[in-house]
Design a protein around this motif. Structure first.
Motif, PDB file in Angstrom:
ATOM      1  N   ASP A   1       0.830  -1.203   0.000  1.00 48.60           N
ATOM      2  CA  ASP A   1       0.000   0.000   0.000  1.00 48.60           C
ATOM      3  C   ASP A   1       0.865   1.255   0.000  1.00 48.60           C
ATOM      4  OD1 ASP A   1      -2.230  -1.584  -0.007  1.00 48.60           O
ATOM      5  OD2 ASP A   1      -2.643  -1.361   2.137  1.00 48.60           O
ATOM      6  N   ARG A   2       1.991   1.211   0.716  1.00 46.19           N
ATOM      7  CA  ARG A   2       2.893   2.363   0.763  1.00 46.19           C
ATOM      8  C   ARG A   2       3.467   2.662  -0.618  1.00 46.19           C
ATOM      9  NH1 ARG A   2       8.438   2.360   2.331  1.00 46.19           N
ATOM     10  NH2 ARG A   2       9.129   4.311   3.304  1.00 46.19           N
ATOM     11  N   LYS A   3       3.897   1.636  -1.317  1.00 49.37           N
ATOM     12  CA  LYS A   3       4.446   1.836  -2.656  1.00 49.37           C
ATOM     13  C   LYS A   3       3.359   2.322  -3.608  1.00 49.37           C
ATOM     14  CE  LYS A   3       7.380  -0.425  -6.114  1.00 49.37           C
ATOM     15  NZ  LYS A   3       8.115  -1.662  -6.476  1.00 49.37           N
ATOM     16  N   ARG A   4       2.176   1.741  -3.503  1.00 46.96           N
ATOM     17  CA  ARG A   4       1.069   2.146  -4.366  1.00 46.96           C
ATOM     18  C   ARG A   4       0.730   3.626  -4.139  1.00 46.96           C
ATOM     19  NH1 ARG A   4      -2.867  -1.352  -6.190  1.00 46.96           N
ATOM     20  NH2 ARG A   4      -2.388  -2.755  -4.429  1.00 46.96           N
ATOM     21  N   LYS A   5       0.691   4.038  -2.867  1.00 45.42           N
ATOM     22  CA  LYS A   5       0.342   5.423  -2.540  1.00 45.42           C
ATOM     23  C   LYS A   5       1.399   6.386  -3.064  1.00 45.42           C
ATOM     24  CE  LYS A   5      -1.054   8.378   1.333  1.00 45.42           C
ATOM     25  NZ  LYS A   5      -1.299   8.439   2.806  1.00 45.42           N
ATOM     26  N   PHE A   6       2.681   6.014  -2.962  1.00 49.50           N
ATOM     27  CA  PHE A   6       3.725   6.897  -3.483  1.00 49.50           C
ATOM     28  C   PHE A   6       3.605   7.040  -4.997  1.00 49.50           C
ATOM     29  CE2 PHE A   6       7.820   7.788  -5.398  1.00 49.50           C
ATOM     30  CZ  PHE A   6       8.198   8.929  -4.709  1.00 49.50           C
ATOM     31  N   LEU A   7       3.386   5.946  -5.704  1.00 48.13           N
ATOM     32  CA  LEU A   7       3.276   6.015  -7.166  1.00 48.13           C
ATOM     33  C   LEU A   7       2.039   6.800  -7.589  1.00 48.13           C
ATOM     34  CD1 LEU A   7       4.428   2.411  -8.170  1.00 48.13           C
ATOM     35  CD2 LEU A   7       5.711   4.555  -8.382  1.00 48.13           C
ATOM     36  N   GLU A   8       0.978   6.679  -6.837  1.00 51.58           N
ATOM     37  CA  GLU A   8      -0.211   7.491  -7.134  1.00 51.58           C
ATOM     38  C   GLU A   8       0.097   8.967  -6.928  1.00 51.58           C
ATOM     39  OE1 GLU A   8      -3.128   5.850  -4.525  1.00 51.58           O
ATOM     40  OE2 GLU A   8      -3.646   4.192  -5.864  1.00 51.58           O
ATOM     41  N   GLY A   9       0.826   9.284  -5.857  1.00 51.65           N
ATOM     42  CA  GLY A   9       1.216  10.662  -5.617  1.00 51.65           C
ATOM     43  C   GLY A   9       2.167  11.192  -6.673  1.00 51.65           C
ATOM     44  N   ALA A  10       3.058  10.329  -7.169  1.00 49.48           N
ATOM     45  CA  ALA A  10       3.996  10.743  -8.211  1.00 49.48           C
ATOM     46  C   ALA A  10       3.257  11.121  -9.485  1.00 49.48           C
ATOM     47  CB  ALA A  10       5.001   9.629  -8.481  1.00 49.48           C
ATOM     48  N   ARG A  11       2.187  10.418  -9.786  1.00 47.86           N
ATOM     49  CA  ARG A  11       1.391  10.765 -10.976  1.00 47.86           C
ATOM     50  C   ARG A  11       0.804  12.166 -10.860  1.00 47.86           C
ATOM     51  NH1 ARG A  11      -1.966   5.830 -13.626  1.00 47.86           N
ATOM     52  NH2 ARG A  11      -0.590   4.076 -13.127  1.00 47.86           N
ATOM     53  N   LEU A  12       0.435  12.542  -9.647  1.00 53.50           N
ATOM     54  CA  LEU A  12      -0.120  13.871  -9.429  1.00 53.50           C
ATOM     55  C   LEU A  12       0.969  14.939  -9.428  1.00 53.50           C
ATOM     56  CD1 LEU A  12      -2.674  13.041  -6.584  1.00 53.50           C
ATOM     57  CD2 LEU A  12      -3.160  13.375  -9.020  1.00 53.50           C
ATOM     58  N   ALA A  13       2.149  14.584  -8.945  1.00 56.16           N
ATOM     59  CA  ALA A  13       3.226  15.566  -8.814  1.00 56.16           C
ATOM     60  C   ALA A  13       3.950  15.846 -10.123  1.00 56.16           C
ATOM     61  CB  ALA A  13       4.224  15.092  -7.764  1.00 56.16           C
ATOM     62  N   ILE A  14       4.167  14.808 -10.933  1.00 54.10           N
ATOM     63  CA  ILE A  14       4.943  14.961 -12.171  1.00 54.10           C
ATOM     64  C   ILE A  14       4.051  15.555 -13.249  1.00 54.10           C
ATOM     65  CG2 ILE A  14       6.255  13.748 -13.946  1.00 54.10           C
ATOM     66  CD1 ILE A  14       6.899  11.604 -11.809  1.00 54.10           C
ATOM     67  N   PRO A  15       4.380  16.730 -13.762  1.00 52.40           N
ATOM     68  CA  PRO A  15       3.515  17.363 -14.776  1.00 52.40           C
ATOM     69  C   PRO A  15       3.494  16.584 -16.086  1.00 52.40           C
ATOM     70  CG  PRO A  15       5.055  18.943 -13.789  1.00 52.40           C
ATOM     71  CD  PRO A  15       5.519  17.571 -13.397  1.00 52.40           C
ATOM     72  N   GLN A  16       2.391  16.674 -16.785  1.00 45.86           N
ATOM     73  CA  GLN A  16       2.334  16.158 -18.149  1.00 45.86           C
ATOM     74  C   GLN A  16       3.363  16.909 -18.981  1.00 45.86           C
ATOM     75  OE1 GLN A  16      -0.093  13.953 -19.793  1.00 45.86           O
ATOM     76  NE2 GLN A  16      -0.747  13.249 -17.778  1.00 45.86           N
ATOM     77  N   ALA A  17       4.064  16.215 -19.851  1.00 47.88           N
ATOM     78  CA  ALA A  17       5.092  16.830 -20.687  1.00 47.88           C
ATOM     79  C   ALA A  17       4.479  17.274 -22.012  1.00 47.88           C
ATOM     80  CB  ALA A  17       6.239  15.852 -20.935  1.00 47.88           C
TER      81      ALA A  17
END
Length: 267
Positions: free
Chosen positions: A120-136
């Motif tokens: 769950d911790r890894k899943r939550k971080f990757l979900e957060g990364a999707r929100l943090a990293i801007p679309q290119a």
């Protein structure tokens, strides 16, 4: 402008001294160092690079946590990229080049085992990364996402049943968000590994993904196995070097941090 990602594996002070000598000799202007900790070894590296004139971005992880340190011979600024969950594992900086600013986002994605808590911790971080990293945006954004992702490409050879769809999904999302796997762009058929387990099974955990604009000026992306396989055994990961056909707008005046260490040892 060249960038190297290198997993420090939270070094002891003694191993950090050897890592410093190696890293100071590298040609890359920007170093993305993963698996950091608030430890004597990582503090030593941050202090020595800072004292030598490098710009260092190192959010200290809380006790028991790990993170990212970015060391640069180019002046750093901070883009508007924020990781709300485990922010020390997602560190963003920006450097000026002759083609405009380039954002560098360093990632150290949590590893996991079969337990629900770590999954769950890894899943939550990757979900957060999707929100943090801007679309290119094609032809506009210059951005590099690089580090130890602790994930594999979906068609990784060999395949491992342990990995779940959400882990492969993050790799796929990077492509959908406008980022290319730099290694695969230049080496579409190559089989290389950045970490090898005790049984000899290889994993390509360390990645560099470039926006469309940087993909056009990508002139090299290769694994550097010496830190992992050489006699000094500096770390348990191979490094990954990225070469971009752009020039820094300015360089900091720096000294050799390894020589500073040697001089300090005399007193």
């Amino acid at each position: 402008m060249d960038v190297l990602t290198f997993n420090l594996n939270n070094p002891s002070r003694e191993r950090a001294e050897r890592q410093l000598s190696y890293l100071a000799s590298r040609p890359e202007q920007v170093l993305v160092l993963t698996e950091t900790a608030a430890s004597a070894g990582c503090e030593f590296l941050a202090q020595r690079f800072t004292a030598a004139g490098y710009d260092v971005e190192f959010p200290r992880p809380e006790r028991g946590e790990r993170g990212v340190m970015i060391v640069s011979r180019l002046p750093l600024s901070r883009p508007d990229v924020v990781f709300d969950y485990l922010p020390h594992r997602g560190v963003a900086v920006s450097v000026e080049t002759d083609s405009g600013p380039i954002d560098v986002i360093g990632l150290y994605v949590p590893s996991r085992d079969a337990t629900a808590k770590k999954t769950d911790r890894k899943r939550k971080f990757l979900e957060g990364a999707r929100l943090a990293i801007p679309q290119a945006r094609p032809g506009i954004d210059q951005r590099l996402v690089i580090g130890d992702f602790n994930i594999l490409e979906p068609d990784h050879t060999p395949a491992y049943r342990f990995f779940q769809s959400f882990e492969y999904g993050f790799y796929q999302w990077l492509g959908e968000a406008g980022y290319r796997d730099a290694f695969r762009q230049l080496h579409p058929e190559a089989s290389e590994y950045s970490w090898v387990g005790r049984t000899g099974d290889g994993y390509r955990y360390d990645h560099a993904h470039v926006s469309d604009s940087l993909g056009r000026v990508l002139r090299g992306c290769s694994y550097v196995h010496e830190p992992r396989t050489g006699p000094d055994r500096l770390t348990d990961h191979s490094a990954l070097a990225v070469q971009l056909d752009v020039s820094p707008a300015a360089l900091l005046t720096v000294t050799d941090p390894a020589e500073s260490t040697a001089a300090g040892a005399l007193f």
